[in-house]
Design a protein around this motif. Structure first.
Motif, PDB file in Angstrom:
ATOM      1  N   VAL A  51      -7.954  -3.955  -6.638  1.00 53.38           N
ATOM      2  CA  VAL A  51      -6.575  -5.719  -5.296  1.00 53.38           C
ATOM      3  C   VAL A  51      -6.240  -5.340  -4.128  1.00 53.38           C
ATOM      4  N   GLY A  52      -5.698  -4.276  -3.191  1.00 49.23           N
ATOM      5  CA  GLY A  52      -5.551  -3.548  -2.648  1.00 49.23           C
ATOM      6  C   GLY A  52      -6.894  -4.695  -1.437  1.00 49.23           C
TER       7      GLY A  52
ATOM      8  N   LYS B 193      -8.617  -1.677 -10.380  1.00 49.77           N
ATOM      9  CA  LYS B 193     -10.479  -1.918 -10.367  1.00 49.77           C
ATOM     10  C   LYS B 193     -10.615  -3.385 -10.294  1.00 49.77           C
ATOM     11  N   VAL B 194     -11.020  -3.698  -9.465  1.00 48.62           N
ATOM     12  CA  VAL B 194     -11.017  -5.566 -10.055  1.00 48.62           C
ATOM     13  C   VAL B 194     -13.111  -5.706 -10.680  1.00 48.62           C
ATOM     14  N   PHE B 195     -14.097  -5.037 -10.052  1.00 48.61           N
ATOM     15  CA  PHE B 195     -15.411  -5.048  -9.661  1.00 48.61           C
ATOM     16  C   PHE B 195     -15.913  -3.883  -8.784  1.00 48.61           C
ATOM     17  N   GLY B 196     -16.458  -3.035 -10.239  1.00 45.21           N
ATOM     18  CA  GLY B 196     -17.268  -2.154  -8.794  1.00 45.21           C
ATOM     19  C   GLY B 196     -16.156  -1.097  -8.122  1.00 45.21           C
ATOM     20  N   PRO B 197     -16.657  -0.940  -6.729  1.00 39.83           N
ATOM     21  CA  PRO B 197     -15.380  -0.333  -5.958  1.00 39.83           C
ATOM     22  C   PRO B 197     -14.541  -1.047  -5.324  1.00 39.83           C
ATOM     23  N   VAL B 198     -14.323  -2.184  -5.639  1.00 39.51           N
ATOM     24  CA  VAL B 198     -13.574  -3.681  -5.574  1.00 39.51           C
ATOM     25  C   VAL B 198     -12.319  -3.696  -5.791  1.00 39.51           C
TER      26      VAL B 198
ATOM     27  N   ALA C  34       0.738  -1.109  -0.091  1.00 38.95           N
ATOM     28  CA  ALA C  34      -0.228   0.098  -0.057  1.00 38.95           C
ATOM     29  C   ALA C  34       0.611   1.685   0.185  1.00 38.95           C
ATOM     30  N   ALA C  35       2.161   1.361   0.709  1.00 41.93           N
ATOM     31  CA  ALA C  35       3.303   2.492   0.603  1.00 41.93           C
ATOM     32  C   ALA C  35       3.734   2.407  -0.369  1.00 41.93           C
ATOM     33  N   TYR C  36       4.520   1.617  -0.924  1.00 44.58           N
ATOM     34  CA  TYR C  36       5.046   1.463  -2.612  1.00 44.58           C
ATOM     35  C   TYR C  36       4.597   0.846  -3.186  1.00 44.58           C
ATOM     36  N   PHE C  37       3.715   0.235  -3.761  1.00 40.37           N
ATOM     37  CA  PHE C  37       3.010   0.019  -5.407  1.00 40.37           C
ATOM     38  C   PHE C  37       1.768   0.337  -4.660  1.00 40.37           C
ATOM     39  N   GLN C  38       1.389   1.632  -4.901  1.00 37.20           N
ATOM     40  CA  GLN C  38       0.269   2.184  -4.916  1.00 37.20           C
ATOM     41  C   GLN C  38      -0.564   1.692  -5.873  1.00 37.20           C
ATOM     42  N   ASP C  39      -0.244   2.061  -6.964  1.00 34.26           N
ATOM     43  CA  ASP C  39      -0.748   1.982  -8.548  1.00 34.26           C
ATOM     44  C   ASP C  39      -1.206   0.525  -9.086  1.00 34.26           C
TER      45      ASP C  39
END
Length: 106
Positions: A63-64, A56-61, A46-51
């Motif tokens: 990868v994080g 987005k996987v589906f809707g508001p979901v 979450a800190a270093y690979f934010q992109d």
């Protein structure tokens, strides 16, 4: 109801107990290292690979969020795996020691 005192030092010195303890310790250390590394992948990612985590996987979901939820699955899987291994391998080794505890430590 007088029972014979058990010599715990003799049981501790028994090679079968030493083997059980070594196998269990190495197994648990492996699981612990895996779980700690997996756990810290979330904040590091979450800190270093934010992109990557924002994809987005589906809707508001994204990868994080899926990775965060996967930590629950991994934790339960580790618990299940340990339980399975303990109930088969470790418990058999311990039962053998318990059966012979009086002879070993008597």
């Amino acid at each position: 109801m007088a029972s014979k005192a058990i010599n715990w030092a003799a049981i501790d010195a028994d090679p079968r107990f030493q083997r059980l303890h070594a196998k269990k310790t190495s197994f648990l250390m492996g699981l612990m290292i895996f779980s700690v590394v997996y756990y810290f992948l979330l904040p590091i990612g979450a800190a270093y690979f934010q992109d990557i985590y924002k994809i987005k996987v589906f809707g508001p979901v994204n990868v994080g969020l899926l990775f965060a939820l996967s930590e629950f699955i991994v934790a339960w899987s580790i618990a299940f795996y340990y339980s399975k291994k303990a109930n088969t391998e470790f418990d058999e080794m311990a039962a053998e020691l318990v059966r012979e505890a009086e002879r070993i430590g008597g």
